[in-house]
Design an enzyme around this catalytic site. Structure first.
Site, PDB file in Angstrom:
ATOM      1  N   TYR A  59       0.849  -1.194   0.000  1.00  0.00           N
ATOM      2  CA  TYR A  59       0.000   0.000   0.000  1.00  0.00           C
ATOM      3  C   TYR A  59       0.886   1.245   0.000  1.00  0.00           C
ATOM      4  CZ  TYR A  59      -3.627  -3.272   1.691  1.00  0.00           C
ATOM      5  OH  TYR A  59      -4.494  -4.325   1.855  1.00  0.00           O
ATOM      6  N   SER A 207     -13.089  -4.982   2.474  1.00  0.00           N
ATOM      7  CA  SER A 207     -14.123  -4.354   1.647  1.00  0.00           C
ATOM      8  C   SER A 207     -15.529  -4.829   2.020  1.00  0.00           C
ATOM      9  CB  SER A 207     -13.864  -4.606   0.151  1.00  0.00           C
ATOM     10  OG  SER A 207     -12.688  -3.980  -0.272  1.00  0.00           O
ATOM     11  N   GLY A 210     -18.322  -3.180   0.149  1.00  0.00           N
ATOM     12  CA  GLY A 210     -18.268  -3.166  -1.315  1.00  0.00           C
ATOM     13  C   GLY A 210     -17.480  -1.987  -1.846  1.00  0.00           C
ATOM     14  N   ARG A 211     -16.267  -1.794  -1.291  1.00  0.00           N
ATOM     15  CA  ARG A 211     -15.413  -0.652  -1.663  1.00  0.00           C
ATOM     16  C   ARG A 211     -16.154   0.676  -1.502  1.00  0.00           C
ATOM     17  NH1 ARG A 211     -10.909  -2.852  -2.788  1.00  0.00           N
ATOM     18  NH2 ARG A 211     -10.776  -4.862  -3.845  1.00  0.00           N
ATOM     19  N   PHE A 213     -19.257   1.283  -1.902  1.00  0.00           N
ATOM     20  CA  PHE A 213     -20.446   1.455  -2.739  1.00  0.00           C
ATOM     21  C   PHE A 213     -21.734   1.218  -1.955  1.00  0.00           C
ATOM     22  CE2 PHE A 213     -23.459   0.185  -6.116  1.00  0.00           C
ATOM     23  CZ  PHE A 213     -23.363   1.317  -6.908  1.00  0.00           C
TER      24      PHE A 213
END
Length: 333
Positions: A59, A207, A210-211, A213
């Site tokens: 990262y 996640s 959902g990232r 979303f």
């Protein structure tokens, strides 16, 4: 939310707060970062009872580990520190990905991570992706040696397939398997989850929103910051898929409003309801969203709630793959 102490859960023999914190987005992938706010977010997480702090050597090409290390100065004994190795990147072409799990590489990378994190041991050290060219027994053996040396305390795997998990666990007990798991990524439920439960291995969903979303914050590509990889490389956010997936979020939001919570909190509560051996690590770089995420731990869902959520977000309703084709080939090995 002024203060809180999260209940704890167990990943194998490792006790952690019921929700962790993913730090990836603080340094890369989700637009411009703010180190001051990121460090304040990590500090606030610790105040709230979050103990599992998750990073990786890839990262920000190591910058995220350095950031986490600075944030944990004077607070090291309050957290369970997790990092990962195994994805090899090229600074000249950041989109390039290689995978390594050989013994020499494992020994080399743990030293680099310890140095960047400025710690004398790592609590949970994951193989980020399984190397198809190296027997998992070699990688697990190298990790076992690091445990014996006191450089790491527990070993983990990320995005590993069921047979790989079994083979690694036969060499050295695997404490946790980290895999994407959310209302729109449920492919681990058929094989990976049962194997982990059979072997007493904890599950760490990354996640889980959902990232981001499933929070409902993103309605179009224009809602993403410059440099956000969701708008450039993620199939589920591509034109056509994005619009279809918005219908899922709207259905989730309607249920959340009935309970007086946000869509994101309901989505997180669903993940947390999957078992006491499940510790999601939603990522955020802002205290505001951290506090919203942590508050979801107190949301208890009934069987009827879970059924309604799964009806609103059917397993086969999501449009698009989790990753681009090349990255998909690295999963569930």
């Amino acid at each position: 939310m002024t203060g809180s102490t999260l209940p704890t859960r167990r990943l194998g023999t490792l006790e952690v707060g019921a929700q962790g914190l993913g730090c990836m987005g603080m340094s890369e992938f989700y637009g411009q970062g703010d180190d001051t706010e990121s460090i304040a977010t990590i500090h606030r997480a610790i105040e709230l009872g979050v103990t599992l702090i998750d990073t990786a050597d890839m990262y920000g090409f190591g910058r995220n580990e350095e950031l986490v290390g600075r944030a944990l100065a004077g607070k090291r004994d309050q957290v369970v520190l997790a990092t990962k190795f195994g994805i090899v990147r090229d600074e000249a072409d950041p989109s390039k990905r290689g995978i390594r799990g050989d013994e020499f590489y494992v020994r080399q990378q743990v030293e680099a991570s310890l140095r960047r994190l400025d710690v004398d041991h790592i609590d949970l050290y994951y193989q980020h992706r399984v190397d198809p060219e190296v027997p998992i027994e070699e990688t697990a053996g190298a990790l076992s040696s690091l445990v014996e040396q006191g450089k790491i305390r527990h070993i983990g795997l990320s995005e590993a397939g069921p047979e790989t998990i079994r083979r690694a666990h036969a060499v050295h007990p695997v404490t946790a398997v980290q895999t994407e798991w959310s209302l729109w990524s449920r492919d681990i439920e058929n094989e990976v989850v049962p194997v982990c439960r059979e072997l007493g291995i904890g599950l760490v969903p990354y996640s889980p929103l959902g990232r981001g979303f499933l929070t409902g914050r993103f309605k179009s590509k224009e809602d993403f910051a410059d440099g956000d990889f969701r708008q450039t490389t993620q199939p589920r956010f591509a034109e056509g898929n994005l619009e279809r997936n918005l219908a899922i979020v709207e259905a989730l939001r309607a249920l959340a409003e009935q309970k007086g919570v946000t869509a994101g909190q309901l989505a997180l509560a669903w993940v947390q309801a999957q078992g006491d051996d499940v510790v999601p690590i939603p990522g955020t770089k802002r205290r505001k969203y951290l506090e919203e995420n942590v508050a979801s731990v107190g949301l208890n869902l009934t069987a009827e709630d879970i059924a309604a959520i799964e009806e609103a977000v059917p397993v086969d309703a999501v449009a698009g793959e989790r990753y681009p084709e090349a990255a998909m080939r690295l999963l569930s090995r």
